[in-house]
Design a protein around this motif. Sequence first.
Motif, PDB file in Angstrom:
ATOM      1  N   MET A 221       0.831  -1.194   0.000  1.00  0.00           N
ATOM      2  CA  MET A 221       0.000   0.000   0.000  1.00  0.00           C
ATOM      3  C   MET A 221       0.871   1.252   0.000  1.00  0.00           C
ATOM      4  O   MET A 221       2.077   1.199   0.238  1.00  0.00           O
ATOM      5  N   ASN A 222       0.227   2.406  -0.248  1.00  0.00           N
ATOM      6  CA  ASN A 222       0.967   3.662  -0.325  1.00  0.00           C
ATOM      7  C   ASN A 222       1.635   4.036   1.001  1.00  0.00           C
ATOM      8  O   ASN A 222       2.646   4.731   1.023  1.00  0.00           O
ATOM      9  N   ASN A 223       1.035   3.596   2.118  1.00  0.00           N
ATOM     10  CA  ASN A 223       1.601   3.973   3.415  1.00  0.00           C
ATOM     11  C   ASN A 223       2.649   2.981   3.915  1.00  0.00           C
ATOM     12  O   ASN A 223       3.087   3.054   5.060  1.00  0.00           O
ATOM     13  N   GLY A 224       3.049   2.036   3.065  1.00  0.00           N
ATOM     14  CA  GLY A 224       4.091   1.090   3.449  1.00  0.00           C
ATOM     15  C   GLY A 224       3.566  -0.199   4.024  1.00  0.00           C
ATOM     16  O   GLY A 224       4.337  -1.127   4.279  1.00  0.00           O
ATOM     17  N   CYS A 225       2.257  -0.268   4.259  1.00  0.00           N
ATOM     18  CA  CYS A 225       1.673  -1.521   4.747  1.00  0.00           C
ATOM     19  C   CYS A 225       1.579  -2.535   3.609  1.00  0.00           C
ATOM     20  O   CYS A 225       1.623  -2.186   2.439  1.00  0.00           O
ATOM     21  N   ILE A 226       1.413  -3.774   3.979  1.00  0.00           N
ATOM     22  CA  ILE A 226       1.330  -4.868   3.005  1.00  0.00           C
ATOM     23  C   ILE A 226       0.041  -5.636   3.253  1.00  0.00           C
ATOM     24  O   ILE A 226      -0.316  -5.916   4.395  1.00  0.00           O
ATOM     25  N   CYS A 227      -0.655  -5.966   2.175  1.00  0.00           N
ATOM     26  CA  CYS A 227      -1.833  -6.827   2.283  1.00  0.00           C
ATOM     27  C   CYS A 227      -1.497  -8.166   1.649  1.00  0.00           C
ATOM     28  O   CYS A 227      -1.060  -8.223   0.502  1.00  0.00           O
ATOM     29  N   CYS A 228      -1.697  -9.241   2.396  1.00  0.00           N
ATOM     30  CA  CYS A 228      -1.396 -10.582   1.919  1.00  0.00           C
ATOM     31  C   CYS A 228      -2.661 -11.426   1.985  1.00  0.00           C
ATOM     32  O   CYS A 228      -3.318 -11.487   3.024  1.00  0.00           O
ATOM     33  N   THR A 229      -3.006 -12.059   0.878  1.00  0.00           N
ATOM     34  CA  THR A 229      -4.169 -12.938   0.830  1.00  0.00           C
ATOM     35  C   THR A 229      -3.715 -14.382   1.020  1.00  0.00           C
ATOM     36  O   THR A 229      -2.849 -14.863   0.297  1.00  0.00           O
ATOM     37  N   VAL A 230      -4.288 -15.060   1.999  1.00  0.00           N
ATOM     38  CA  VAL A 230      -3.926 -16.439   2.292  1.00  0.00           C
ATOM     39  C   VAL A 230      -5.074 -17.344   1.882  1.00  0.00           C
ATOM     40  O   VAL A 230      -6.165 -17.279   2.434  1.00  0.00           O
ATOM     41  N   ARG A 231      -4.832 -18.174   0.874  1.00  0.00           N
ATOM     42  CA  ARG A 231      -5.858 -19.115   0.423  1.00  0.00           C
ATOM     43  C   ARG A 231      -5.545 -20.536   0.883  1.00  0.00           C
ATOM     44  O   ARG A 231      -6.269 -21.458   0.557  1.00  0.00           O
ATOM     45  N   GLY A 232      -4.495 -20.700   1.620  1.00  0.00           N
ATOM     46  CA  GLY A 232      -4.127 -22.039   2.064  1.00  0.00           C
ATOM     47  C   GLY A 232      -3.759 -22.044   3.530  1.00  0.00           C
ATOM     48  O   GLY A 232      -4.416 -21.429   4.355  1.00  0.00           O
ATOM     49  N   ASP A 233      -2.667 -22.720   3.852  1.00  0.00           N
ATOM     50  CA  ASP A 233      -2.259 -22.926   5.225  1.00  0.00           C
ATOM     51  C   ASP A 233      -1.631 -21.658   5.807  1.00  0.00           C
ATOM     52  O   ASP A 233      -0.715 -21.083   5.227  1.00  0.00           O
ATOM     53  N   LEU A 234      -2.108 -21.260   6.992  1.00  0.00           N
ATOM     54  CA  LEU A 234      -1.602 -20.047   7.624  1.00  0.00           C
ATOM     55  C   LEU A 234      -0.134 -20.193   8.013  1.00  0.00           C
ATOM     56  O   LEU A 234       0.651 -19.242   7.889  1.00  0.00           O
ATOM     57  N   ILE A 235       0.253 -21.376   8.473  1.00  0.00           N
ATOM     58  CA  ILE A 235       1.643 -21.605   8.870  1.00  0.00           C
ATOM     59  C   ILE A 235       2.578 -21.383   7.686  1.00  0.00           C
ATOM     60  O   ILE A 235       3.615 -20.723   7.805  1.00  0.00           O
ATOM     61  N   VAL A 236       2.204 -21.914   6.531  1.00  0.00           N
ATOM     62  CA  VAL A 236       3.018 -21.746   5.326  1.00  0.00           C
ATOM     63  C   VAL A 236       3.104 -20.271   4.945  1.00  0.00           C
ATOM     64  O   VAL A 236       4.176 -19.759   4.600  1.00  0.00           O
ATOM     65  N   ALA A 237       1.976 -19.567   5.021  1.00  0.00           N
ATOM     66  CA  ALA A 237       1.954 -18.148   4.653  1.00  0.00           C
ATOM     67  C   ALA A 237       2.849 -17.325   5.568  1.00  0.00           C
ATOM     68  O   ALA A 237       3.598 -16.457   5.105  1.00  0.00           O
ATOM     69  N   LEU A 238       2.777 -17.577   6.876  1.00  0.00           N
ATOM     70  CA  LEU A 238       3.611 -16.834   7.821  1.00  0.00           C
ATOM     71  C   LEU A 238       5.092 -17.101   7.563  1.00  0.00           C
ATOM     72  O   LEU A 238       5.917 -16.179   7.602  1.00  0.00           O
ATOM     73  N   ALA A 239       5.420 -18.354   7.282  1.00  0.00           N
ATOM     74  CA  ALA A 239       6.819 -18.693   7.018  1.00  0.00           C
ATOM     75  C   ALA A 239       7.320 -18.010   5.752  1.00  0.00           C
ATOM     76  O   ALA A 239       8.442 -17.472   5.716  1.00  0.00           O
ATOM     77  N   LYS A 240       6.501 -17.985   4.696  1.00  0.00           N
ATOM     78  CA  LYS A 240       6.911 -17.349   3.441  1.00  0.00           C
ATOM     79  C   LYS A 240       7.111 -15.852   3.624  1.00  0.00           C
ATOM     80  O   LYS A 240       8.062 -15.260   3.093  1.00  0.00           O
ATOM     81  N   LEU A 241       6.207 -15.227   4.384  1.00  0.00           N
ATOM     82  CA  LEU A 241       6.364 -13.786   4.638  1.00  0.00           C
ATOM     83  C   LEU A 241       7.671 -13.507   5.370  1.00  0.00           C
ATOM     84  O   LEU A 241       8.387 -12.552   5.049  1.00  0.00           O
ATOM     85  N   ALA A 242       7.976 -14.309   6.381  1.00  0.00           N
ATOM     86  CA  ALA A 242       9.214 -14.110   7.132  1.00  0.00           C
ATOM     87  C   ALA A 242      10.434 -14.301   6.235  1.00  0.00           C
ATOM     88  O   ALA A 242      11.414 -13.546   6.330  1.00  0.00           O
ATOM     89  N   GLN A 243      10.388 -15.288   5.345  1.00  0.00           N
ATOM     90  CA  GLN A 243      11.513 -15.532   4.436  1.00  0.00           C
ATOM     91  C   GLN A 243      11.701 -14.371   3.463  1.00  0.00           C
ATOM     92  O   GLN A 243      12.829 -13.957   3.178  1.00  0.00           O
ATOM     93  N   LYS A 244      10.587 -13.845   2.934  1.00  0.00           N
ATOM     94  CA  LYS A 244      10.678 -12.696   2.030  1.00  0.00           C
ATOM     95  C   LYS A 244      11.220 -11.470   2.769  1.00  0.00           C
ATOM     96  O   LYS A 244      11.970 -10.671   2.204  1.00  0.00           O
ATOM     97  N   ARG A 245      10.832 -11.334   4.033  1.00  0.00           N
ATOM     98  CA  ARG A 245      11.337 -10.215   4.843  1.00  0.00           C
ATOM     99  C   ARG A 245      12.839 -10.349   5.060  1.00  0.00           C
ATOM    100  O   ARG A 245      13.591  -9.369   4.932  1.00  0.00           O
ATOM    101  N   ASP A 246      13.288 -11.563   5.390  1.00  0.00           N
ATOM    102  CA  ASP A 246      14.717 -11.789   5.599  1.00  0.00           C
ATOM    103  C   ASP A 246      15.509 -11.539   4.327  1.00  0.00           C
ATOM    104  O   ASP A 246      16.659 -11.077   4.372  1.00  0.00           O
ATOM    105  N   ALA A 247      14.887 -11.846   3.173  1.00  0.00           N
ATOM    106  CA  ALA A 247      15.587 -11.668   1.889  1.00  0.00           C
ATOM    107  C   ALA A 247      15.546 -10.224   1.406  1.00  0.00           C
ATOM    108  O   ALA A 247      16.143  -9.906   0.366  1.00  0.00           O
ATOM    109  N   GLY A 248      14.858  -9.357   2.138  1.00  0.00           N
ATOM    110  CA  GLY A 248      14.773  -7.957   1.751  1.00  0.00           C
ATOM    111  C   GLY A 248      13.774  -7.676   0.649  1.00  0.00           C
ATOM    112  O   GLY A 248      13.749  -6.571   0.090  1.00  0.00           O
ATOM    113  N   GLU A 249      12.922  -8.645   0.316  1.00  0.00           N
ATOM    114  CA  GLU A 249      11.943  -8.454  -0.751  1.00  0.00           C
ATOM    115  C   GLU A 249      10.750  -7.614  -0.290  1.00  0.00           C
ATOM    116  O   GLU A 249      10.134  -6.920  -1.095  1.00  0.00           O
TER     117      GLU A 249
END
Length: 353
Positions: A61-89
């Motif tokens: 979003m314009n204010n720097g927030c991120i919206c993530c849509t989870v259509r599957g497993d919440l655990i997998v989604a949280l892990a992917k977000l953390a990995q993308k954060r660690d990678a600087g994406e």
Amino acid sequence: MALIPSTILTGFLGAGKTTLLKRILQEDHGLKIAVIENEFGQENIDNDILVQHSDEQIVEMNNGCICCTVRGDLIVALAKLAQKRDAGEIAFDRIVIETTGLANPGPVAQTFFVDEEVGSYYLLDAVVTVVDARHAMMQLDEHEEAQRQVGFADKILISKTDLVEPAQLDALMARLKRINPRAPISRSDFGRAPLAEVLDLRGFNLNDKLDIDPAFLTEAEASGHNHDDEHEHVHTEACDHAGHDQNNHHHSHHSDDIAAFVFKSERAFDPARLDQFLAGLVNVFGPRMLRYKGVLLMEGAERKVVFQGVHQIMGSDLGAKWGETEERRSKMVFIGKNLPKDIFIRGLEQCLV
């Protein structure tokens, strides 16, 4: 590396969760928040908040927030977000998870304690429940999920208060406090709730060296009966279901399967006996024990013991030292579905020195 504070936002259908999220996603608050829509249907956050394409999973979003849509497993989604954060994406410093309106927040909360990878990245800060003032009484009567959402709450936000009379609002607040005496209640009309009442509440601390808010039982004690004996529990209409029509709104009180009761004692606990008894309670009644929390006086201990749990997951740790002039006593609150209060209270009394 510091854990990422995480908030579970829950509430029944139409309570106003999306309105609150819209404000979080659009307001210029300077925070980098990742909002997870934990939906499994075709509709996600309203189109007037953002345009969601079928192949898009993360939108910044314009204010720097991120919206993530989870259509599957919440655990997998949280892990992917953390990995993308660690990678600087992507960049975010906290997370808000919106559950579906019919969801039981218990399994979502347990995710933070039963999955090692999630627990290594995230800290569950609080469960925030939005309650619709206009329809809540009926929803609480007819849907156990609505009661569970209130029972799990560390914070309750009441929306649509402009649509009800003051007496109706007072009756609703009294009922919410009977179901969950430990959750502070605030108004949030049109999503207007200070972020300080949604984020960084530190309301959910398992095995955390933080003292419990000494006022967390104030409402329970005020609404209970003044007994002269060692313990006190909050009586609700759930004590007697016979002959009560749950859908009859002419009654001033309502029978709720989810209810709270309080135990207090000035006598110290025997640690070994208490550990054994609590382990037995969790083993037998864990699925029905939504939330439980307490400050405990242990025999021979100069520090308070803070204990808290959700369902079968229970933790305890040392709190602050007892003050020289402070009244030393144990205070415990249990919130659950049709819990046998007498068994709990008699058993706890038998654990006292």
